[in-house]
Design a protein around this motif. Structure first.
Motif, short mmCIF file in Angstrom:
data_model
loop_
_atom_site.label_atom_id
_atom_site.label_comp_id
_atom_site.label_asym_id
_atom_site.label_seq_id
_atom_site.Cartn_x
_atom_site.Cartn_y
_atom_site.Cartn_z
N VAL A 83 10.05 25.13 -15.33
CA VAL A 83 10.39 24.37 -14.12
C VAL A 83 10.27 25.33 -12.95
O VAL A 83 11.22 26.02 -12.57
CB VAL A 83 11.82 23.78 -14.21
N SER B 252 11.64 24.84 -7.06
CA SER B 252 13.06 24.65 -6.79
C SER B 252 13.33 23.20 -6.40
O SER B 252 14.41 22.66 -6.65
CB SER B 252 13.51 25.58 -5.66
N ARG C 182 14.03 21.18 -9.44
CA ARG C 182 15.36 21.46 -9.99
C ARG C 182 16.44 20.70 -9.24
O ARG C 182 17.52 20.46 -9.78
CB ARG C 182 15.63 22.97 -9.96
N ARG C 183 16.14 20.29 -8.01
CA ARG C 183 17.09 19.45 -7.26
C ARG C 183 16.92 17.98 -7.60
O ARG C 183 17.87 17.21 -7.53
CB ARG C 183 16.91 19.67 -5.75
N ALA D 33 16.79 22.58 -16.08
CA ALA D 33 16.57 22.90 -14.68
C ALA D 33 17.24 24.21 -14.30
O ALA D 33 16.69 25.01 -13.53
CB ALA D 33 17.09 21.76 -13.80
N ARG D 34 18.43 24.46 -14.86
CA ARG D 34 19.14 25.71 -14.54
C ARG D 34 18.47 26.92 -15.17
O ARG D 34 18.35 27.97 -14.56
CB ARG D 34 20.59 25.60 -15.00
N GLN E 158 15.37 26.93 -16.03
CA GLN E 158 14.01 26.85 -15.53
C GLN E 158 12.96 26.80 -16.63
O GLN E 158 11.81 27.17 -16.42
CB GLN E 158 13.72 28.05 -14.59
#
Length: 321
Positions: free
Chosen positions: A96, A99, A102-103, A286-287, A289
């Motif tokens: 991922v 950024s 990830r939001r 997401a955290r 990645q």
């Protein structure tokens, strides 16, 4: 028999070429226009690959088949994460990178919870549908503005690569052709597979659980697999996140606006929670990645377990048609 086999083969070939054309067009169009591949993946590609779900849900709503309309959305969202991201992540770990993405993953989770709230009273009304459609417009506008700001910041930090030799019209043609071929090919493959299954005596229940459910998600599967093969990991994940959001806001909203959707509360309590659980798996991804092969295998096994449970409980046709 021969005609159905030809439909299957032609459908598979179309998925292969359509997926490649879509990824090529999306990647080059993004490069030539100075926007990220993620923006194309979460908007144009996600909308294009969601067309089968939109057609099925609208047709179901007009025919008064509420279970099919909402089940199509729920089943597709579960399959998008469990089946498609699981299979895609086995090919290559999905990093991922953006950024922005990830939001957007937590936002997808909030939208999933919101759709559950709308359905909790036993009906998704026309007012609910209008709110969902307004949310779709607002989400895409906000996403575009954030993506534009992020792109400008990145361009200020490092000069953009030259893209003068890329023909936008040609790449747009590849993109549109890829989406069209994916949609048509998925319908061909499903029709051939369903007809063959009926000829050899497979029950309608099994057909609905396996072939029809798989078929409505084939465009997303082909697009994400092709993106992963070409190392466009943001496009692979963005396509799924964008498609899930479009399914809930656009498809569910448009369907309810055409015809209010009656919801069986006993089904909603479990199936929406399953959809929410699959979406929640992407939060740690997401955290961290990355969606690694181990977690991808877990997603596939969880999806298989869900199918087996649905088949045993007899609720699968409402979900996965």
């Amino acid at each position: 028999m021969i005609l159905n086999i030809l439909l299957l083969v032609a459908g598979l070939a179309g998925l292969f070429y359509g997926g490649n054309w879509l990824v090529r067009g999306a990647s080059n169009l993004a490069l030539s226009a100075g926007v990220s591949v993620l923006v194309i993946g979460m908007t144009i590609v996600a909308l294009g690959t969601s067309m089968p779900e939109l057609l099925v849900s609208l047709q179901a709503a007009l025919a008064g088949k509420s279970d099919l309309a909402i089940g199509n959305v729920i089943g597709s969202n579960i399959a998008n994460i469990g089946l498609i991201l699981g299979a895609t992540g086995l090919i290559t770990p999905l990093v991922v990178q953006a950024s922005l993405l990830r939001r957007e993953i937590p936002i997808m989770l909030l939208i999933t919870a919101g759709s559950f709230a709308f359905a909790a009273d036993g009906q998704i009304s026309r007012l609910d549908g209008a709110v969902l459609l307004a949310g779709f417009v607002a989400f895409n506008l906000a996403f575009y503005l954030r993506a534009r700001d992020e792109q400008r910041s990145r361009q200020d930090a490092e000069p953009a690569a030259p893209s003068d030799k890329i023909s936008r019209w040609r790449e747009l043609a590849f993109l549109v052709a890829g989406i069209a071929v994916l949609v048509i090919s998925s319908r061909m493959m499903v029709e051939g597979a369903v007809n063959l299954a009926r000829m050899i005596g497979i029950s309608e229940l099994v057909i609905a659980i396996t072939l029809v459910a798989f078929g409505t998600s084939l465009p997303e599967l082909a697009a994400s697999l092709s993106a992963a093969w070409h190392k466009e990991t943001d496009l692979a994940i963005g396509n799924i996140v964008g498609s899930n959001i479009a399914n809930l806001l656009l498809i569910l909203g448009a369907t309810a606006l055409v015809q209010p959707i009656q919801v069986n509360r006993s089904e909603v309590q479990l199936e929406f929670l399953v959809m929410f659980a699959f979406a929640a798996v992407l939060i740690p991804c997401a955290r961290q990645q990355v969606l690694n092969r181990r977690l991808s295998l877990v997603l596939l096994l969880a999806y298989a377990g869900f199918i087996v449970y649905s088949l045993a409980s007899g609720s699968a046709p409402n979900l996965l048609q």
